[in-house]
Scaffold this motif. Structure first.
Motif, PDB file in Angstrom:
ATOM      1  N   LEU A 165       6.750  11.271   6.163  1.00  0.00           N
ATOM      2  CA  LEU A 165       5.781  10.180   6.025  1.00  0.00           C
ATOM      3  C   LEU A 165       5.038   9.939   7.338  1.00  0.00           C
ATOM      4  O   LEU A 165       3.828   9.671   7.339  1.00  0.00           O
ATOM      5  N   TYR A 166       5.776  10.045   8.445  1.00  0.00           N
ATOM      6  CA  TYR A 166       5.154   9.872   9.757  1.00  0.00           C
ATOM      7  C   TYR A 166       4.092  10.952  10.001  1.00  0.00           C
ATOM      8  O   TYR A 166       2.992  10.659  10.496  1.00  0.00           O
ATOM      9  N   ILE A 167       4.401  12.186   9.650  1.00  0.00           N
ATOM     10  CA  ILE A 167       3.438  13.288   9.813  1.00  0.00           C
ATOM     11  C   ILE A 167       2.208  13.053   8.946  1.00  0.00           C
ATOM     12  O   ILE A 167       1.069  13.239   9.386  1.00  0.00           O
ATOM     13  N   GLN A 168       2.424  12.626   7.695  1.00  0.00           N
ATOM     14  CA  GLN A 168       1.303  12.345   6.786  1.00  0.00           C
ATOM     15  C   GLN A 168       0.419  11.231   7.331  1.00  0.00           C
ATOM     16  O   GLN A 168      -0.805  11.291   7.232  1.00  0.00           O
ATOM     17  N   LYS A 169       1.052  10.219   7.914  1.00  0.00           N
ATOM     18  CA  LYS A 169       0.292   9.098   8.461  1.00  0.00           C
ATOM     19  C   LYS A 169      -0.565   9.566   9.638  1.00  0.00           C
ATOM     20  O   LYS A 169      -1.720   9.160   9.785  1.00  0.00           O
ATOM     21  N   ASN A 170      -0.004  10.419  10.492  1.00  0.00           N
ATOM     22  CA  ASN A 170      -0.753  10.936  11.635  1.00  0.00           C
ATOM     23  C   ASN A 170      -1.934  11.789  11.200  1.00  0.00           C
ATOM     24  O   ASN A 170      -2.940  11.895  11.917  1.00  0.00           O
ATOM     25  N   GLU A 171      -1.800  12.434  10.047  1.00  0.00           N
ATOM     26  CA  GLU A 171      -2.874  13.294   9.534  1.00  0.00           C
ATOM     27  C   GLU A 171      -3.809  12.531   8.604  1.00  0.00           C
ATOM     28  O   GLU A 171      -4.657  13.139   7.941  1.00  0.00           O
ATOM     29  N   ASP A 179       0.826  -1.210   0.000  1.00  0.00           N
ATOM     30  CA  ASP A 179       0.000   0.000   0.000  1.00  0.00           C
ATOM     31  C   ASP A 179       0.863   1.265   0.000  1.00  0.00           C
ATOM     32  O   ASP A 179       0.531   2.250  -0.654  1.00  0.00           O
ATOM     33  N   GLU A 180       1.960   1.233   0.741  1.00  0.00           N
ATOM     34  CA  GLU A 180       2.853   2.388   0.851  1.00  0.00           C
ATOM     35  C   GLU A 180       4.276   1.958   0.487  1.00  0.00           C
ATOM     36  O   GLU A 180       4.648   0.811   0.699  1.00  0.00           O
ATOM     37  N   VAL A 181       5.045   2.892  -0.044  1.00  0.00           N
ATOM     38  CA  VAL A 181       6.441   2.592  -0.372  1.00  0.00           C
ATOM     39  C   VAL A 181       7.313   3.293   0.667  1.00  0.00           C
ATOM     40  O   VAL A 181       7.582   4.487   0.573  1.00  0.00           O
ATOM     41  N   ILE A 182       7.731   2.536   1.672  1.00  0.00           N
ATOM     42  CA  ILE A 182       8.470   3.079   2.809  1.00  0.00           C
ATOM     43  C   ILE A 182       9.864   2.464   2.830  1.00  0.00           C
ATOM     44  O   ILE A 182       9.997   1.243   2.964  1.00  0.00           O
ATOM     45  N   PRO A 183      10.924   3.263   2.720  1.00  0.00           N
ATOM     46  CA  PRO A 183      12.284   2.705   2.838  1.00  0.00           C
ATOM     47  C   PRO A 183      12.538   2.271   4.278  1.00  0.00           C
ATOM     48  O   PRO A 183      12.381   3.068   5.202  1.00  0.00           O
ATOM     49  N   ILE A 184      12.921   1.021   4.482  1.00  0.00           N
ATOM     50  CA  ILE A 184      13.145   0.535   5.843  1.00  0.00           C
ATOM     51  C   ILE A 184      14.610   0.214   6.113  1.00  0.00           C
ATOM     52  O   ILE A 184      15.051   0.228   7.259  1.00  0.00           O
TER      53      ILE A 184
END
Length: 315
Positions: A296-302, A159-164
């Motif tokens: 990305l963390y801020i976007q997820k919280n919003e 669903d999301e492209v997150i570099p880990i």
């Protein structure tokens, strides 16, 4: 213009609050010793300044010091009267990058909590200054031969492209030699890892099998003389899987990591041809990746939907 300044101030306030949360979770702080003057800056101030450096495409600590002193709104937002000295930035950058940046990235990934069932791994070329003696000479389809480095990234691609996980090497290091990334990937528990044909070698399949990960790589025709007579069982199973409808459906998701590289290069200035030296380039890459995770963390919280759109296309 006033609305733009307010928007920027609000954005950096969110970034600063995120940084303080991460530091609190990790228990990090700059110690105040009994002797001497008390510290003027908190660790969150220093990290916020490094994020400001990324967002404004600033190349040196001297320039960063100058730009922060010119930006009254940013100073007010994070609560400092003037910028730290460039030598102070240099001192704390080294300490943070050696001891804390990996932990900061890990906790941001944990807070974002992406779906890691299906991941993809790939590398992208990063050109450097011609005078960079530490860089290697690599080759890629888009650039041909180039002087610089190579960024290897493992990212979620559902669903999301997150570099880990990411790893910077010289350009002359082949993709197949970055197998250590599989061991780091195991921490996040992926079921499937997708890769292009550059990773199609026995070592990758063997390591992934020992770790309990299904590794799916594009077929490297140079390494296979007869598709119906592949000696390694895991590679033979990989070919069969890619020929199936399910394999083709799953493997299509690999292309998403290419779009991630495009966004990082276009919006975050990932490829910086003015830089020279491995350590300097690694610093540049690490802070870009951390900044990207913070946003990305801020976007997820919003509750914002994940998108590859550049910031200026979301206005």
């Amino acid at each position: 213009m006033t609305n733009f300044i307010k928007a920027q101030k609000q954005k950096f306030l969110k970034i600063f609050m995120t940084i303080e949360k991460v530091i609190k979770d990790l228990g990090l702080k700059i110690k105040n010793y009994k002797r001497g003057r008390p510290k003027k800056f908190k660790l969150s101030h220093i990290i916020a300044c490094f994020v400001y450096k990324v967002k404004n495409r600033i190349n040196s600590f001297r320039e960063l010091e100058y730009k922060i002193n010119e930006d009254e709104e940013f100073r007010k937002t994070i609560g400092i009267e003037k910028s730290p000295d460039h030598s102070y930035f240099s001192k704390w950058a080294k300490m943070i990058e050696e001891e804390y940046i990996e932990a900061i990235a890990r906790i941001l990934v944990r807070e974002i909590d992406p779906e890691t069932r299906v991941c993809a791994i790939d590398s992208t070329p990063l050109r450097s200054s011609r005078g960079d003696r530490e860089a290697g000479v690599g080759r890629c389809v888009s650039l041909g031969f180039y002087n610089g480095y190579k960024l290897h990234v493992l990212a979620t691609v559902e669903d999301e492209v997150i570099p880990i996980v990411w790893w910077l090497t010289c350009a002359n290091i082949h993709d197949s030699k970055a197998v250590e990334l599989l061991y780091e990937a195991k921490i996040f528990g992926p079921d499937v890892i997708l890769a292009d044909a550059g990773y199609d070698c026995t070592k990758w399949f063997d390591v992934a099998d020992r770790l309990g990960i299904k590794f799916v790589a594009g077929i490297n025709k140079r390494n296979i003389k007869d598709f119906n007579n592949v000696k390694n069982i895991l590679r033979a199973q990989n070919i069969e899987f890619l020929r199936s409808k399910e394999g083709q459906r799953v493997y299509k998701q690999r292309i998403k990591i290419e779009r991630l590289f495009g966004k990082l290069k276009g919006e975050y200035n990932l490829e910086q041809v003015r830089l020279r030296g491995f350590r300097t380039y690694k610093r540049h890459v690490d802070w870009i990746m951390v900044t990207y995770l913070i946003e990305l963390y801020i976007q997820k919280n919003e509750n914002c939907k994940f998108s590859f759109k550049y910031a200026w296309n979301n206005l």
